[in-house]
Each structure stands twice: as C-alpha cells, then as structure tokens.
Motif scaffolding. Structure first.
Motif, PDB file in Angstrom:
ATOM      1  N   GLU A  85      34.095 -64.445 -14.534  1.00  0.00           N
ATOM      2  CA  GLU A  85      34.405 -65.845 -14.225  1.00  0.00           C
ATOM      3  C   GLU A  85      35.713 -65.960 -13.456  1.00  0.00           C
ATOM      4  O   GLU A  85      35.822 -66.771 -12.534  1.00  0.00           O
ATOM      5  CB  GLU A  85      34.443 -66.677 -15.496  1.00  0.00           C
ATOM      6  N   GLU A  86      36.693 -65.146 -13.804  1.00  0.00           N
ATOM      7  CA  GLU A  86      37.975 -65.163 -13.094  1.00  0.00           C
ATOM      8  C   GLU A  86      37.809 -64.705 -11.645  1.00  0.00           C
ATOM      9  O   GLU A  86      38.320 -65.329 -10.720  1.00  0.00           O
ATOM     10  CB  GLU A  86      38.996 -64.286 -13.805  1.00  0.00           C
ATOM     11  N   VAL A  87      37.094 -63.608 -11.457  1.00  0.00           N
ATOM     12  CA  VAL A  87      36.893 -63.051 -10.115  1.00  0.00           C
ATOM     13  C   VAL A  87      36.098 -64.013  -9.241  1.00  0.00           C
ATOM     14  O   VAL A  87      36.466 -64.287  -8.100  1.00  0.00           O
ATOM     15  CB  VAL A  87      36.185 -61.679 -10.192  1.00  0.00           C
ATOM     16  N   LEU A  88      35.014 -64.539  -9.784  1.00  0.00           N
ATOM     17  CA  LEU A  88      34.143 -65.394  -8.994  1.00  0.00           C
ATOM     18  C   LEU A  88      34.684 -66.816  -8.840  1.00  0.00           C
ATOM     19  O   LEU A  88      34.243 -67.556  -7.973  1.00  0.00           O
ATOM     20  CB  LEU A  88      32.733 -65.400  -9.570  1.00  0.00           C
ATOM     21  N   SER A  89      35.670 -67.169  -9.645  1.00  0.00           N
ATOM     22  CA  SER A  89      36.323 -68.464  -9.484  1.00  0.00           C
ATOM     23  C   SER A  89      36.985 -68.555  -8.114  1.00  0.00           C
ATOM     24  O   SER A  89      36.869 -69.571  -7.412  1.00  0.00           O
ATOM     25  CB  SER A  89      37.356 -68.677 -10.583  1.00  0.00           C
ATOM     26  N   SER A  90      37.657 -67.486  -7.714  1.00  0.00           N
ATOM     27  CA  SER A  90      38.300 -67.495  -6.393  1.00  0.00           C
ATOM     28  C   SER A  90      37.253 -67.525  -5.278  1.00  0.00           C
ATOM     29  O   SER A  90      37.454 -68.167  -4.249  1.00  0.00           O
ATOM     30  CB  SER A  90      39.238 -66.298  -6.222  1.00  0.00           C
ATOM     31  N   PHE A 125      24.953 -66.326  -8.183  1.00  0.00           N
ATOM     32  CA  PHE A 125      24.126 -65.657  -9.190  1.00  0.00           C
ATOM     33  C   PHE A 125      24.030 -64.160  -8.899  1.00  0.00           C
ATOM     34  O   PHE A 125      24.160 -63.329  -9.800  1.00  0.00           O
ATOM     35  CB  PHE A 125      22.732 -66.298  -9.232  1.00  0.00           C
ATOM     36  N   THR A 126      23.835 -63.806  -7.649  1.00  0.00           N
ATOM     37  CA  THR A 126      23.751 -62.395  -7.250  1.00  0.00           C
ATOM     38  C   THR A 126      25.057 -61.668  -7.543  1.00  0.00           C
ATOM     39  O   THR A 126      25.056 -60.554  -8.084  1.00  0.00           O
ATOM     40  CB  THR A 126      23.398 -62.282  -5.748  1.00  0.00           C
ATOM     41  N   LEU A 127      26.186 -62.288  -7.217  1.00  0.00           N
ATOM     42  CA  LEU A 127      27.488 -61.679  -7.489  1.00  0.00           C
ATOM     43  C   LEU A 127      27.721 -61.535  -8.995  1.00  0.00           C
ATOM     44  O   LEU A 127      28.251 -60.510  -9.460  1.00  0.00           O
ATOM     45  CB  LEU A 127      28.606 -62.504  -6.856  1.00  0.00           C
ATOM     46  N   ALA A 128      27.319 -62.543  -9.757  1.00  0.00           N
ATOM     47  CA  ALA A 128      27.473 -62.476 -11.212  1.00  0.00           C
ATOM     48  C   ALA A 128      26.612 -61.365 -11.806  1.00  0.00           C
ATOM     49  O   ALA A 128      27.058 -60.623 -12.691  1.00  0.00           O
ATOM     50  CB  ALA A 128      27.128 -63.821 -11.842  1.00  0.00           C
ATOM     51  N   LEU A 129      25.388 -61.216 -11.310  1.00  0.00           N
ATOM     52  CA  LEU A 129      24.526 -60.117 -11.779  1.00  0.00           C
ATOM     53  C   LEU A 129      25.141 -58.758 -11.448  1.00  0.00           C
ATOM     54  O   LEU A 129      25.048 -57.821 -12.240  1.00  0.00           O
ATOM     55  CB  LEU A 129      23.137 -60.210 -11.149  1.00  0.00           C
ATOM     56  N   ALA A 130      25.753 -58.658 -10.278  1.00  0.00           N
ATOM     57  CA  ALA A 130      26.410 -57.402  -9.898  1.00  0.00           C
ATOM     58  C   ALA A 130      27.542 -57.084 -10.866  1.00  0.00           C
ATOM     59  O   ALA A 130      27.716 -55.928 -11.268  1.00  0.00           O
ATOM     60  CB  ALA A 130      26.932 -57.489  -8.467  1.00  0.00           C
ATOM     61  N   ASN A 131      28.296 -58.088 -11.253  1.00  0.00           N
ATOM     62  CA  ASN A 131      29.365 -57.888 -12.230  1.00  0.00           C
ATOM     63  C   ASN A 131      28.798 -57.481 -13.580  1.00  0.00           C
ATOM     64  O   ASN A 131      29.289 -56.554 -14.218  1.00  0.00           O
ATOM     65  CB  ASN A 131      30.205 -59.169 -12.373  1.00  0.00           C
ATOM     66  N   PHE A 132      27.741 -58.171 -14.013  1.00  0.00           N
ATOM     67  CA  PHE A 132      27.095 -57.868 -15.286  1.00  0.00           C
ATOM     68  C   PHE A 132      26.607 -56.423 -15.324  1.00  0.00           C
ATOM     69  O   PHE A 132      26.889 -55.682 -16.263  1.00  0.00           O
ATOM     70  CB  PHE A 132      25.928 -58.832 -15.521  1.00  0.00           C
ATOM     71  N   ILE A 187      25.592 -71.023 -13.889  1.00  0.00           N
ATOM     72  CA  ILE A 187      25.044 -69.887 -13.147  1.00  0.00           C
ATOM     73  C   ILE A 187      25.523 -68.563 -13.741  1.00  0.00           C
ATOM     74  O   ILE A 187      24.733 -67.633 -13.940  1.00  0.00           O
ATOM     75  CB  ILE A 187      25.415 -69.990 -11.654  1.00  0.00           C
ATOM     76  N   ILE A 188      26.805 -68.470 -14.045  1.00  0.00           N
ATOM     77  CA  ILE A 188      27.337 -67.222 -14.610  1.00  0.00           C
ATOM     78  C   ILE A 188      26.765 -66.978 -16.005  1.00  0.00           C
ATOM     79  O   ILE A 188      26.387 -65.853 -16.342  1.00  0.00           O
ATOM     80  CB  ILE A 188      28.868 -67.230 -14.611  1.00  0.00           C
ATOM     81  N   ASN A 202      36.954 -70.627  -2.515  1.00  0.00           N
ATOM     82  CA  ASN A 202      37.052 -70.344  -1.083  1.00  0.00           C
ATOM     83  C   ASN A 202      35.837 -70.802  -0.281  1.00  0.00           C
ATOM     84  O   ASN A 202      35.846 -70.722   0.944  1.00  0.00           O
ATOM     85  CB  ASN A 202      37.294 -68.849  -0.845  1.00  0.00           C
ATOM     86  N   LEU A 203      34.805 -71.275  -0.961  1.00  0.00           N
ATOM     87  CA  LEU A 203      33.637 -71.794  -0.258  1.00  0.00           C
ATOM     88  C   LEU A 203      34.006 -73.088   0.451  1.00  0.00           C
ATOM     89  O   LEU A 203      34.815 -73.877  -0.043  1.00  0.00           O
ATOM     90  CB  LEU A 203      32.490 -72.072  -1.240  1.00  0.00           C
ATOM     91  N   ASP A 204      33.413 -73.326   1.600  1.00  0.00           N
ATOM     92  CA  ASP A 204      33.619 -74.577   2.321  1.00  0.00           C
ATOM     93  C   ASP A 204      33.193 -75.772   1.465  1.00  0.00           C
ATOM     94  O   ASP A 204      33.801 -76.831   1.520  1.00  0.00           O
ATOM     95  CB  ASP A 204      32.835 -74.582   3.637  1.00  0.00           C
ATOM     96  N   GLU A 205      32.146 -75.566   0.681  1.00  0.00           N
ATOM     97  CA  GLU A 205      31.643 -76.594  -0.234  1.00  0.00           C
ATOM     98  C   GLU A 205      31.460 -75.962  -1.612  1.00  0.00           C
ATOM     99  O   GLU A 205      30.366 -75.526  -1.961  1.00  0.00           O
ATOM    100  CB  GLU A 205      30.318 -77.153   0.266  1.00  0.00           C
ATOM    101  N   PRO A 206      32.549 -75.883  -2.421  1.00  0.00           N
ATOM    102  CA  PRO A 206      32.456 -75.225  -3.730  1.00  0.00           C
ATOM    103  C   PRO A 206      31.480 -75.924  -4.677  1.00  0.00           C
ATOM    104  O   PRO A 206      31.242 -77.124  -4.570  1.00  0.00           O
ATOM    105  CB  PRO A 206      33.885 -75.312  -4.278  1.00  0.00           C
ATOM    106  N   LEU A 207      30.963 -75.136  -5.606  1.00  0.00           N
ATOM    107  CA  LEU A 207      30.104 -75.679  -6.650  1.00  0.00           C
ATOM    108  C   LEU A 207      30.963 -76.414  -7.671  1.00  0.00           C
ATOM    109  O   LEU A 207      32.139 -76.087  -7.857  1.00  0.00           O
ATOM    110  CB  LEU A 207      29.355 -74.547  -7.357  1.00  0.00           C
ATOM    111  N   SER A 208      30.363 -77.368  -8.367  1.00  0.00           N
ATOM    112  CA  SER A 208      31.073 -78.053  -9.448  1.00  0.00           C
ATOM    113  C   SER A 208      31.343 -77.040 -10.568  1.00  0.00           C
ATOM    114  O   SER A 208      30.661 -76.013 -10.684  1.00  0.00           O
ATOM    115  CB  SER A 208      30.232 -79.199  -9.990  1.00  0.00           C
ATOM    116  N   SER A 209      32.316 -77.342 -11.391  1.00  0.00           N
ATOM    117  CA  SER A 209      32.671 -76.456 -12.496  1.00  0.00           C
ATOM    118  C   SER A 209      31.482 -76.246 -13.433  1.00  0.00           C
ATOM    119  O   SER A 209      31.217 -75.131 -13.883  1.00  0.00           O
ATOM    120  CB  SER A 209      33.857 -77.039 -13.265  1.00  0.00           C
ATOM    121  N   ALA A 210      30.751 -77.320 -13.726  1.00  0.00           N
ATOM    122  CA  ALA A 210      29.595 -77.220 -14.624  1.00  0.00           C
ATOM    123  C   ALA A 210      28.516 -76.314 -14.046  1.00  0.00           C
ATOM    124  O   ALA A 210      27.968 -75.455 -14.755  1.00  0.00           O
ATOM    125  CB  ALA A 210      29.030 -78.610 -14.902  1.00  0.00           C
TER     126      ALA A 210
END
Length: 100
Positions: free
Chosen positions: A61-66, A44-51, A83-84, A70-78
């Motif tokens: 969405e493209e940038v934060l997808s990577s 959420f913080t990274l998305a706000l920074a982009n906004f 969040i974005i 890369n997270l050890d435990e990625p969030l689900s797509s939904a």
C-alpha cells in the motif's frame, strides 16, 4: 505461501524485479473508464506482483500509494484500498505474464 505456484524457469525471480513492473510504476498517463485497460487494472496487476513477490500488504500500500498519486487521474482512496485488498485476498496467485 501455500497457494502460490512457481512458474517454470522463474524460481527465485520476483515479479517486482521484472522490467514490466518498473515500466508500469513510471507511467502516469493511465486513464480510467468502462471497457478500458485503465488505472484499476494496472493497480491490481502491480498489487498482484507485490503479493506474489512476498511483499506484505501494508508495504504494498505504501509503494503503490505513490504510484496512485502520480497518476494524472488518481483513484479515490476507497477504490485504491479495495483493489489492493482484492489482490491480497488469496484468490489470485500472481500477475499473468501473458496479460501484462
């Protein structure tokens, strides 16, 4: 954007150019869980920074997808898209420097 305000002394500076943004983008060992400052908060913080930096939602969405992949435990797509979408809802202006 009409509902954004510039923090004193930061005119022309984009949050995505701040050192903390790159530090968070490189971190993969972020866990999720109740009462933790975890994956959802970081995304959420990274998305706000982009906004606040004028990046359109699709590019964000493209940038934060990577980042998410890369997270050890990625969030689900939904959860990721929820969040974005929230960060781009217009209810928020930018990531809080104090919070980061």
């Amino acid at each position: 954007k009409p509902n954004l305000t510039v923090i004193s002394g930061s005119e022309g500076v984009k949050q995505i150019d701040e050192p903390w943004y790159q530090l968070l983008m490189r971190e993969g060992n972020i866990k999720g869980g109740k009462a933790l400052m975890g994956r959802n908060n970081v995304l959420f913080t990274l998305a706000l920074a982009n906004f606040s930096s004028g990046i359109d939602q699709e590019e964000c969405e493209e940038v934060l997808s990577s980042f998410n992949e890369n997270l050890d435990e990625p969030l689900s797509s939904a959860e990721y898209h929820k969040i974005i979408t929230s960060a781009y809802s217009g209810k928020y202006e930018a990531a809080s420097r104090d919070y980061v």
